[in-house]
Write a protein that holds these residues in place. Structure first.
Motif, PDB file in Angstrom:
ATOM      1  N   ALA A   1      16.639  -1.324  -6.999  1.00 24.73           N
ATOM      2  CA  ALA A   1      17.136  -0.779  -8.163  1.00 24.73           C
ATOM      3  C   ALA A   1      18.565  -0.394  -8.232  1.00 24.73           C
ATOM      4  O   ALA A   1      19.073  -0.531  -9.494  1.00 24.73           O
ATOM      5  CB  ALA A   1      16.226   0.636  -8.185  1.00 24.73           C
ATOM      6  N   ASP A   2      19.369  -0.466  -6.987  1.00 25.11           N
ATOM      7  CA  ASP A   2      20.552   0.016  -7.099  1.00 25.11           C
ATOM      8  C   ASP A   2      21.314  -1.355  -7.686  1.00 25.11           C
ATOM      9  O   ASP A   2      22.318  -1.328  -8.361  1.00 25.11           O
ATOM     10  CB  ASP A   2      21.324   0.208  -5.650  1.00 25.11           C
ATOM     11  CG  ASP A   2      20.481   1.688  -5.179  1.00 25.11           C
ATOM     12  OD1 ASP A   2      20.425   2.452  -6.179  1.00 25.11           O
ATOM     13  OD2 ASP A   2      20.590   1.796  -3.998  1.00 25.11           O
ATOM     14  N   ILE A   3      20.953  -2.693  -7.145  1.00 22.26           N
ATOM     15  CA  ILE A   3      21.434  -3.793  -7.507  1.00 22.26           C
ATOM     16  C   ILE A   3      21.207  -4.264  -9.124  1.00 22.26           C
ATOM     17  O   ILE A   3      21.980  -4.608  -9.543  1.00 22.26           O
ATOM     18  CB  ILE A   3      20.949  -4.983  -6.425  1.00 22.26           C
ATOM     19  CG1 ILE A   3      21.076  -4.554  -5.086  1.00 22.26           C
ATOM     20  CG2 ILE A   3      21.470  -6.457  -6.904  1.00 22.26           C
ATOM     21  CD1 ILE A   3      22.604  -4.661  -4.924  1.00 22.26           C
ATOM     22  N   ALA A   4      20.072  -3.822  -9.480  1.00 19.08           N
ATOM     23  CA  ALA A   4      19.719  -3.856 -10.813  1.00 19.08           C
ATOM     24  C   ALA A   4      20.746  -3.208 -11.780  1.00 19.08           C
ATOM     25  O   ALA A   4      21.154  -3.807 -12.628  1.00 19.08           O
ATOM     26  CB  ALA A   4      18.254  -3.479 -11.030  1.00 19.08           C
TER      27      ALA A   4
ATOM     28  N   TYR B   1      14.944  -5.639 -12.732  1.00 13.29           N
ATOM     29  CA  TYR B   1      14.370  -5.306 -11.338  1.00 13.29           C
ATOM     30  C   TYR B   1      13.447  -6.339 -11.036  1.00 13.29           C
ATOM     31  O   TYR B   1      13.506  -6.962  -9.775  1.00 13.29           O
ATOM     32  CB  TYR B   1      13.792  -3.918 -11.427  1.00 13.29           C
ATOM     33  CG  TYR B   1      13.138  -3.603 -10.090  1.00 13.29           C
ATOM     34  CD1 TYR B   1      14.008  -2.981  -9.043  1.00 13.29           C
ATOM     35  CD2 TYR B   1      11.535  -3.870  -9.810  1.00 13.29           C
ATOM     36  CE1 TYR B   1      13.315  -2.475  -8.175  1.00 13.29           C
ATOM     37  CE2 TYR B   1      11.123  -3.450  -8.610  1.00 13.29           C
ATOM     38  CZ  TYR B   1      11.797  -2.787  -7.737  1.00 13.29           C
ATOM     39  OH  TYR B   1      11.316  -2.502  -6.462  1.00 13.29           O
ATOM     40  N   THR B   2      12.536  -6.748 -11.631  1.00 15.88           N
ATOM     41  CA  THR B   2      11.474  -7.876 -11.264  1.00 15.88           C
ATOM     42  C   THR B   2      12.032  -9.395 -11.065  1.00 15.88           C
ATOM     43  O   THR B   2      11.673  -9.860 -10.275  1.00 15.88           O
ATOM     44  CB  THR B   2      10.646  -8.173 -12.520  1.00 15.88           C
ATOM     45  OG1 THR B   2      11.174  -8.377 -13.598  1.00 15.88           O
ATOM     46  CG2 THR B   2       9.637  -6.473 -12.755  1.00 15.88           C
ATOM     47  N   THR B   3      13.222  -9.538 -11.852  1.00 11.83           N
ATOM     48  CA  THR B   3      13.836 -10.712 -11.646  1.00 11.83           C
ATOM     49  C   THR B   3      14.446 -10.727 -10.156  1.00 11.83           C
ATOM     50  O   THR B   3      14.307 -11.444  -9.210  1.00 11.83           O
ATOM     51  CB  THR B   3      15.093 -11.120 -12.301  1.00 11.83           C
ATOM     52  OG1 THR B   3      14.584 -11.114 -13.750  1.00 11.83           O
ATOM     53  CG2 THR B   3      15.819 -12.107 -11.915  1.00 11.83           C
ATOM     54  N   LEU B   4      15.207  -9.336  -9.756  1.00 11.85           N
ATOM     55  CA  LEU B   4      15.765  -9.225  -8.467  1.00 11.85           C
ATOM     56  C   LEU B   4      14.690  -9.562  -7.369  1.00 11.85           C
ATOM     57  O   LEU B   4      15.138 -10.010  -6.360  1.00 11.85           O
ATOM     58  CB  LEU B   4      16.536  -7.973  -8.426  1.00 11.85           C
ATOM     59  CG  LEU B   4      17.840  -8.060  -9.201  1.00 11.85           C
ATOM     60  CD1 LEU B   4      18.446  -6.564  -9.170  1.00 11.85           C
ATOM     61  CD2 LEU B   4      18.873  -8.676  -8.543  1.00 11.85           C
TER      62      LEU B   4
ATOM     63  N   PHE C   1      14.671 -11.713  -4.002  1.00  4.74           N
ATOM     64  CA  PHE C   1      14.761 -11.405  -2.649  1.00  4.74           C
ATOM     65  C   PHE C   1      13.601 -11.995  -2.100  1.00  4.74           C
ATOM     66  O   PHE C   1      13.662 -12.043  -0.675  1.00  4.74           O
ATOM     67  CB  PHE C   1      15.068  -9.952  -2.707  1.00  4.74           C
ATOM     68  CG  PHE C   1      16.207  -9.525  -3.175  1.00  4.74           C
ATOM     69  CD1 PHE C   1      17.426 -10.124  -3.012  1.00  4.74           C
ATOM     70  CD2 PHE C   1      16.256  -8.235  -3.829  1.00  4.74           C
ATOM     71  CE1 PHE C   1      18.803  -9.644  -3.566  1.00  4.74           C
ATOM     72  CE2 PHE C   1      17.595  -7.717  -4.695  1.00  4.74           C
ATOM     73  CZ  PHE C   1      18.806  -8.531  -4.205  1.00  4.74           C
ATOM     74  N   GLU C   2      12.375 -11.881  -2.710  1.00  7.06           N
ATOM     75  CA  GLU C   2      11.183 -12.523  -2.025  1.00  7.06           C
ATOM     76  C   GLU C   2      11.083 -14.008  -1.674  1.00  7.06           C
ATOM     77  O   GLU C   2      10.571 -14.447  -0.957  1.00  7.06           O
ATOM     78  CB  GLU C   2       9.926 -11.737  -2.506  1.00  7.06           C
ATOM     79  CG  GLU C   2       9.806 -10.264  -2.489  1.00  7.06           C
ATOM     80  CD  GLU C   2       8.628  -9.685  -3.275  1.00  7.06           C
ATOM     81  OE1 GLU C   2       7.913 -10.486  -4.034  1.00  7.06           O
ATOM     82  OE2 GLU C   2       8.672  -8.363  -3.262  1.00  7.06           O
ATOM     83  N   ARG C   3      11.285 -14.686  -2.888  1.00 10.60           N
ATOM     84  CA  ARG C   3      11.181 -16.040  -2.997  1.00 10.60           C
ATOM     85  C   ARG C   3      12.511 -17.013  -2.657  1.00 10.60           C
ATOM     86  O   ARG C   3      12.272 -18.221  -2.531  1.00 10.60           O
ATOM     87  CB  ARG C   3      10.494 -16.366  -4.282  1.00 10.60           C
ATOM     88  CG  ARG C   3       9.183 -15.893  -4.503  1.00 10.60           C
ATOM     89  CD  ARG C   3       8.795 -16.329  -5.731  1.00 10.60           C
ATOM     90  NE  ARG C   3       7.393 -15.520  -6.011  1.00 10.60           N
ATOM     91  CZ  ARG C   3       7.055 -15.078  -7.171  1.00 10.60           C
ATOM     92  NH1 ARG C   3       8.008 -15.027  -8.194  1.00 10.60           N
ATOM     93  NH2 ARG C   3       5.974 -14.461  -7.310  1.00 10.60           N
TER      94      ARG C   3
END
Length: 112
Positions: free
Chosen positions: A19-22, A29-32, A36-38
């Motif tokens: 959320a901080d990076i967003a 947020y969902t893109t980040l 980070f996951e994929r």
């Protein structure tokens, strides 16, 4: 180490969450979360640049960090010696080697 793992590690070191990076980048947020996951490979270059900027690094530094940690991991395994393992661990390794040999002779699509 993969680039997304390097980014997550840097976030932890800087006490930042997704959320901080967003908020810092304006990236949803969902893109980040997906990056980070994929992994960063399928994300846009501008997104990766924005994330790196928020973490205080360049994309070149991200690449160097990813390569550096991979080289360190490879070196760590190259220096293992038989003496590093207990008798129980040696037995487990022997069983695992036998299992790998079995997989070579019996492909997953066949019943052996």
């Amino acid at each position: 180490m993969k680039r997304n793992e390097v980014l997550k590690k840097l976030m932890l070191q800087k006490n930042l969450c997704t959320a901080d990076i967003a908020r810092l980048t304006g990236i949803p947020y969902t893109t980040l979360k997906s990056i980070f996951e994929r992994g960063v490979e399928k994300s846009s270059y501008s997104s990766v640049c924005a994330i790196c900027e928020a973490l205080g690094i360049t994309t070149d530094q991200l690449e160097l960090l990813a390569r550096q940690t991979t080289a360190e991991e490879e070196t760590r395994y190259d220096t293992l010696k038989i003496q590093d393992f207990s008798e129980e661990e040696m037995q487990q390794l022997k069983h695992y080697i036998d299992y790998l040999r079995f997989l070579r002779t019996c492909p997953p699509d066949k019943t052996c």
